[in-house]
Every structure is written in structure tokens, then in C-alpha cells.
Write a protein that holds these residues in place. Sequence first.
Motif, PDB file in Angstrom:
ATOM      1  N   ALA A  47     -48.933 -39.113 -47.514  1.00  0.00           N
ATOM      2  CA  ALA A  47     -49.409 -40.490 -47.699  1.00  0.00           C
ATOM      3  C   ALA A  47     -50.237 -40.573 -48.976  1.00  0.00           C
ATOM      4  O   ALA A  47     -51.383 -41.009 -48.963  1.00  0.00           O
ATOM      5  CB  ALA A  47     -50.227 -40.940 -46.501  1.00  0.00           C
TER       6      ALA A  47
ATOM      7  N   CYS B  66     -44.787 -48.789 -49.613  1.00  0.00           N
ATOM      8  CA  CYS B  66     -43.441 -48.542 -50.126  1.00  0.00           C
ATOM      9  C   CYS B  66     -42.597 -49.801 -49.949  1.00  0.00           C
ATOM     10  O   CYS B  66     -42.533 -50.359 -48.852  1.00  0.00           O
ATOM     11  CB  CYS B  66     -42.797 -47.375 -49.393  1.00  0.00           C
TER      12      CYS B  66
ATOM     13  N   ASP C 161     -42.610 -49.701 -45.752  1.00  0.00           N
ATOM     14  CA  ASP C 161     -43.461 -48.722 -45.089  1.00  0.00           C
ATOM     15  C   ASP C 161     -44.876 -48.822 -45.649  1.00  0.00           C
ATOM     16  O   ASP C 161     -45.062 -49.059 -46.849  1.00  0.00           O
ATOM     17  CB  ASP C 161     -42.909 -47.312 -45.322  1.00  0.00           C
TER      18      ASP C 161
ATOM     19  N   ARG D 153     -48.130 -46.371 -45.697  1.00  0.00           N
ATOM     20  CA  ARG D 153     -48.533 -44.996 -45.397  1.00  0.00           C
ATOM     21  C   ARG D 153     -50.047 -44.884 -45.538  1.00  0.00           C
ATOM     22  O   ARG D 153     -50.608 -45.201 -46.595  1.00  0.00           O
ATOM     23  CB  ARG D 153     -47.842 -44.018 -46.338  1.00  0.00           C
TER      24      ARG D 153
END
Length: 366
Positions: free
Chosen positions: A43, A230, A301, A303
Amino acid sequence: MVETVVVVGAGVYGAAVTASLARRGARAVVVDAGAPAGGTSGATFSWINSCGKQPRAYHELSVAGMEAHRRLAAEAPDGGWYHEGGNLEWADDDLGRERLRTKVAGVLAYGYDARWLSRAEVLGLEPGIDPARLPADEIAYFPREGWIEPAPLVHHLLSGALSRGAELVRGDAVTGLEVTGGRVRAVRLASGRRLPADAVVNCAGPQAARIAAFAGLVLPMRNASGVVVCTSAVAAVSVSRVVHGPRVHLRPDGAGRLLLHTPGIDGAVRASGAVEQSAIDELLEAGRALCPGLRAATVEDVRIGERPIPGDGLPVLGRVNELPNLHFAVSHSGVTLSVHAGDLVAGEVLGEDHGDILAPFRFERF
């Protein structure tokens, strides 16, 4: 004689230390509470650099870390985790511009590769950036910097180590260290397993202070949340290097995706562990404004990691004087430093003298 070394943590540092120990013929056992690269290493913005790092010893260590990544990538040209395309950075206010000028002047004085580019030159490198978002000049370019994909790097390092006889213990947290006679004798795990050890290397990242406490040591840490976002894949995206704009930092993340970050989003992590949706939306909009090709992108995403930051911001590396078979490999900028610093620490575990390099980073400075 050091025969069995237990490495705590299977992120980039733990993988690098384990790989180096295995190459030197030691029996390494690497232990992680989760999966390799499953914590902070998975991450992170993973920017490889020595851009403005102080003091000089930290800068030089980071430069050596960058070179170690180049060598490793050259040894495994099909690995695909290493991307050296440079880093672009600019500011949009007087204070930011003055800070950037100071940083560029400082790294040039150290012999670091940096140069100033115009808007036209930047668009030649990154045509996907909106020209209106760029100043006419004073855009800093650091051509030897880049980024890595941590999970493939960790896999490469650990697979090589395992082929040389290393052991990976995953999903089994360290619950204690047995210390007698001024030495660590064994590592205890949540499963009840006991791992005898001739030496132990603490590569536990944000959990490094907890592991140190098992040996009666106080390691000052000021860990901080780290968030990267992301995007979904978009065919129109053409960014190929690290970009630090005033409102958003971004880099490629493969297959038409971009990884986005700003320091501000790191502070948007709630007590529940979730990130405020408004901060995510704002970051995506900043990315779209800088790179119009992202207009069709969504968030794929988010993270969230915990960045391990020693109390004074500098790495903690090498043996502990009070317990000479206990070693540290813990730092912010772990991605940049891991391959090189991990090799130095592994060498010291097995009796090599790297005191001149590691002296500024010893645990005892605290």
C-alpha cells in the motif's frame, strides 16, 4: 557462529534481508503475521528516489539504494517490477517554487541528476498532461528516479531465497523473543511454534517497536497512515513516469491504471480504518484535471497502509550494541532503501564490517 537467522516481516525489507542471507549461505527463516508484501509494502506509492533527503549520509544511502535496484533489475530483465522513467515536479505558488529551487540546488550540489524543463519539454515527455496545468518553466526533472511494483519484487526476492533453502512462515505473528545472557535465543509465534535463532532481524515495519519491546528495547516510532488510490484502466491514459503536481501525485500502475496520492488524503483515514469518500473524490478530480485522459476513470481500489517512521525520520539499521545478535532494518522510504540496506544488514549479521555506512543509523542514537 551464525547458522540460523530469523527475519521478522516479509515486506520489501524482510524479503531483501532474507534473499541476501540465503545468497551468503545462511539458513534464513522469514516470519510474517500475514502474507508477503501484504502490509505496508502493498500500500505504497513506491517511488524510488533520493530527492532532497537529509542529512548527506541518508542521501548517499538512498542513492546507493537506487543503484542496487538497477543492478537487481538488470539481473532479472523479465521481472517487470522496476520502472525508471524519472520524476517531474513543479509548484504553483511562490513558497512552493522557492522550496523546489532550494531542493534542486541541494541535490545538484551533491552531484545528483536534476534539471529544469520548460512546459514544451515536459509535454514532449508526458503529452497526456493538460498544458494549462503546467507553468511555462521551472519544472524540475529528476531523470534517474522511478517506481517499483512491490509485490513482484518481494516474490522475486523470496522465491530466490526459498530455492536456496530459506523457509517462509506466513500467517503466524511473533508473540515474544527469548532473551538470556545478552542474546536473543529464540522467537515465539502465535501458533505456539518456537524458532531457535543465532540472530534475529527486525524488519517488522510499523510493528517494529512491538518486536523491539519483546527484547526490552524502546524504539521510538511515529507511524502515519498512508493512502493510495488506484484508478480503473483507461485506454486514453498515457502517463509513463512519476509526476508530482501541486494538487496530485501520480504514477502508472499498469494496464492503463494510475496510482494517485497527496499528503492530504493520508489524513482522511477515519478511526474505523476507512477513508473519507470526499477525500477520494477530490483526489480523483485532481487527477482528471491534470490528465484529461482520466475523465472516464473510476476508483478501482483504495489501499491503506501504515507507514513505519522512526522517531527522527531516519532509518534504523544494523545490530544493537546491548543485544549484538538482534538487528534492525526499519525505515520510511523502505522501497528505495530495501535492496541495498537489506544487503548491508544481512552482511553485518554474518560478520561483515559495514560500520562506516551504518553508523549514522544505529538504534543507539535514540
